[in-house]
Write an enzyme that holds these catalytic residues in place. Structure first.
Site, mmCIF file in Angstrom:
data_model
loop_
_atom_site.group_PDB
_atom_site.id
_atom_site.type_symbol
_atom_site.label_atom_id
_atom_site.label_comp_id
_atom_site.label_asym_id
_atom_site.label_seq_id
_atom_site.Cartn_x
_atom_site.Cartn_y
_atom_site.Cartn_z
ATOM 1 N N LYS A 289 -30.972 -59.601 12.095
ATOM 2 C CA LYS A 289 -31.842 -59.620 10.941
ATOM 3 C C LYS A 289 -31.434 -60.034 9.574
ATOM 4 O O LYS A 289 -30.563 -60.094 9.394
ATOM 5 C CB LYS A 289 -32.409 -58.210 10.865
ATOM 6 C CG LYS A 289 -33.169 -57.177 11.933
ATOM 7 C CD LYS A 289 -33.540 -55.886 11.468
ATOM 8 C CE LYS A 289 -34.316 -55.324 12.675
ATOM 9 N NZ LYS A 289 -35.487 -55.794 12.896
ATOM 10 N N ARG A 363 -38.362 -52.146 22.707
ATOM 11 C CA ARG A 363 -39.128 -52.063 24.153
ATOM 12 C C ARG A 363 -38.281 -51.981 25.510
ATOM 13 O O ARG A 363 -38.634 -51.493 26.360
ATOM 14 C CB ARG A 363 -39.878 -53.407 24.331
ATOM 15 C CG ARG A 363 -39.285 -54.752 24.185
ATOM 16 C CD ARG A 363 -40.085 -55.883 23.866
ATOM 17 N NE ARG A 363 -40.194 -55.809 22.318
ATOM 18 C CZ ARG A 363 -41.101 -56.694 21.674
ATOM 19 N NH1 ARG A 363 -41.454 -57.879 22.714
ATOM 20 N NH2 ARG A 363 -41.387 -56.612 20.664
#
Length: 512
Positions: A289, A363
């Site tokens: 990130k 996920r």
């Protein structure tokens, strides 16, 4: 039920800081306060009525005069403090606008009360406004007060010295009934939300997957009808949870799967299952990130924290149903052993996943957590809750969590529960084109899809692990888990979003 190898939980080595105890609340029969420190509701345009009007008469009109002088309009959630008004040493006027109309309005009133009187060292009498169709107004306001007074404190620092704020006594038509309701329901909600906030607020150098598992075990110590199971990395690997294991393999602190099972319903009755994303810190892995705001990724386990908090609430109030929280815990780090874009993982279901971005890791852990929950408990409802995508914030801002389901009746149930609990939801679309974007040439599915809406792609990916016979809902709470400035019932920081919503959902199942 299948049995999985588990590991014993080690003794707590690093506990959370001593969180300040909830500000004490009491209840008394409603009557005009004789003196001391008081809180009074004020309606639109500064209107006084009921006990507030009686208090103004006792103050010989000083309260009404102060309202006029200050131009206080009684807007909902606003307040005005006065000192030395007639027989009252201190008065906090709390606006109710057009009047309290819901439980959330009452919680806001209580939160403003607690925050506005936090510096008062004497006991405080609180006049509570009536709200239509809300039973035990005073109990709900007291719950809001304790939620609004939450304070995580500073890590490693003792609570600030000095005399604590005075207790709050809420006036009720039936004080005994209000106390019973609060002790049974309100205090349980506060406990669940506080646990979720405590876990989410903890710095990630402390909060490893194993540490969080230990804290959950400790939180449920002695709570009736609850069993906590912790699976270590060896058990996770042996169970075939390649998505959860792979997500955590780049960290020196390995993954855990925690199941908190509460049995308050009929023996053998299928539970409702809350499956929470528990990324104890998310660097993005190899797909790292950008630096700004990465510090906030300590809260990327908020879904798991709220799942545990919800079951704590249900257990403490003795809910008449069975429920389980499944916490899929991992730390996503860019180590030399980390998974890479282009890798293929095999999930517990046997479905294979091509990794397009290691920053789409939530996920992955949900896929194995959801499948394990279904295989183990065969739930009558499964809900995944996760700080899954930044896209949901772009779509809904900080006002709603994203709701995804193929079941219209379930969608309506969750939307109504969101309104009742004050944890609002907005249903977002799922479309076959988003699933088509995740088609892989080398695996069953990719964990991302170019050109497709991010929040919907994440939801559809997780839905691939929901069995056709399992009623299923996915919640994306990425924009709701952390409050940047704070409000009446949520101080700045971790929200604990989902605990009150899940409690409301559970009440619907109890009523069946």
């Amino acid at each position: 039920m299948k049995h999985w190898m588990t590991t014993a939980v080690a003794a707590l080595a690093l506990a959370m800081p001593a969180i300040a105890e909830a500000r004490p609340v009491e209840f008394e029969r409603a009557a005009r306060p004789a003196g001391g420190a008081v809180v009074l509701p004020v309606g639109k345009d500064g209107a006084l009525s009921g006990l507030s009007q009686d208090a103004d008469k006792a103050a010989k009109g000083a309260i009404a005069a102060a309202i006029a002088t200050a131009g206080f309009k009684g807007e909902a959630g606003k307040s005005l403090a006065l000192y030395g008004a007639g027989p009252y040493s201190a008065v906090l006027l709390v606006g109710t606008g057009e009047g309290a109309k819901s439980a959330q309005d009452l919680k806001t009133y209580g939160g403003v009360t607690a925050q506005g009187t936090s510096g008062w060292k004497t006991p405080v009498i609180v006049v509570v406004p009536d709200a239509a169709d809300v039973a035990q107004d005073a109990s709900v306001a007291a719950m809001g007060a304790q939620l609004g007074a939450y304070n995580f404190g500073k890590w490693g620092k003792p609570a600030e010295a000095g005399e604590p704020a005075g207790g709050l006594t809420f006036l009720a038509k039936d004080a005994a009934a209000a106390k019973r309701t609060f002790d049974r329901d309100g205090a349980a909600v506060v406990a669940g939300v506080s646990l979720a906030r405590d876990l989410t607020s903890t710095p990630s150098n402390i909060k490893s997957p194993d540490w969080m598992a230990q804290q959950v075990v400790a939180a449920f110590e002695g709570v009736p009808n609850v069993t906590v199971t912790v699976m270590d990395e060896a058990a996770i690997e042996a169970a075939g949870m390649g998505a959860l294991y792979g997500t955590g393999q780049g960290s020196a602190r390995p993954p855990r799967l925690v199941a908190v099972e509460y049995k308050g319903g009929k023996a053998g009755e299928a539970p409702i299952a809350f499956v929470g994303k528990g990324i104890t810190f998310d660097t993005g892995g190899i797909s790292i990130k950008p630096g700004p705001n990465m510090w906030r990724m300590r809260m990327d386990m908020a879904g798991a924290a709220s799942s545990a908090g919800a079951v704590l609430t249900l257990a403490k109030r003795g809910a008449k149903l069975n429920a389980v929280a499944v916490l899929a815990l991992a730390e996503n780090m860019p180590d030399g052993n980390a998974i890479r874009p282009g890798d293929v993982l095999t999930s517990m279901s046997g479905k294979t996943i091509e990794i397009m971005s290691t920053d789409a890791e939530g996920r992955l852990v949900l896929a194995d957590g959801l499948w394990w929950a279904q295989e183990t408990y065969k739930p009558q409802l499964a809900v995944t809750i996760a700080t899954l995508t930044g896209a949901v914030g772009g779509a809904l801002g900080p006002d709603y969590a994203g709701l995804f389901t193929k079941d219209d009746a379930l969608a309506e149930r969750f939307l109504k529960a969101g309104e009742a609990s004050g944890e609002m939801l907005w249903r977002l679309p799922i479309h076959k084109n988003s699933l088509a974007a995740m088609k892989s040439d080398v695996a069953d599915i990719k964990n991302g899809g170019e050109g497709a809406p991010g929040a919907s792609v994440g939801a559809l990916f997780v839905m691939e692990w929901a069995k056709p016979e399992t009623p299923f809902v996915h919640l994306d709470i990425a924009s709701m888990a952390w409050e940047n400035s704070g409000n009446a019932t949520t101080p700045k920081g971790a929200v604990g979003y989902g605990v009150q919503l899940f409690d409301e959902i559970a009440r619907g199942y109890e009523a069946k």
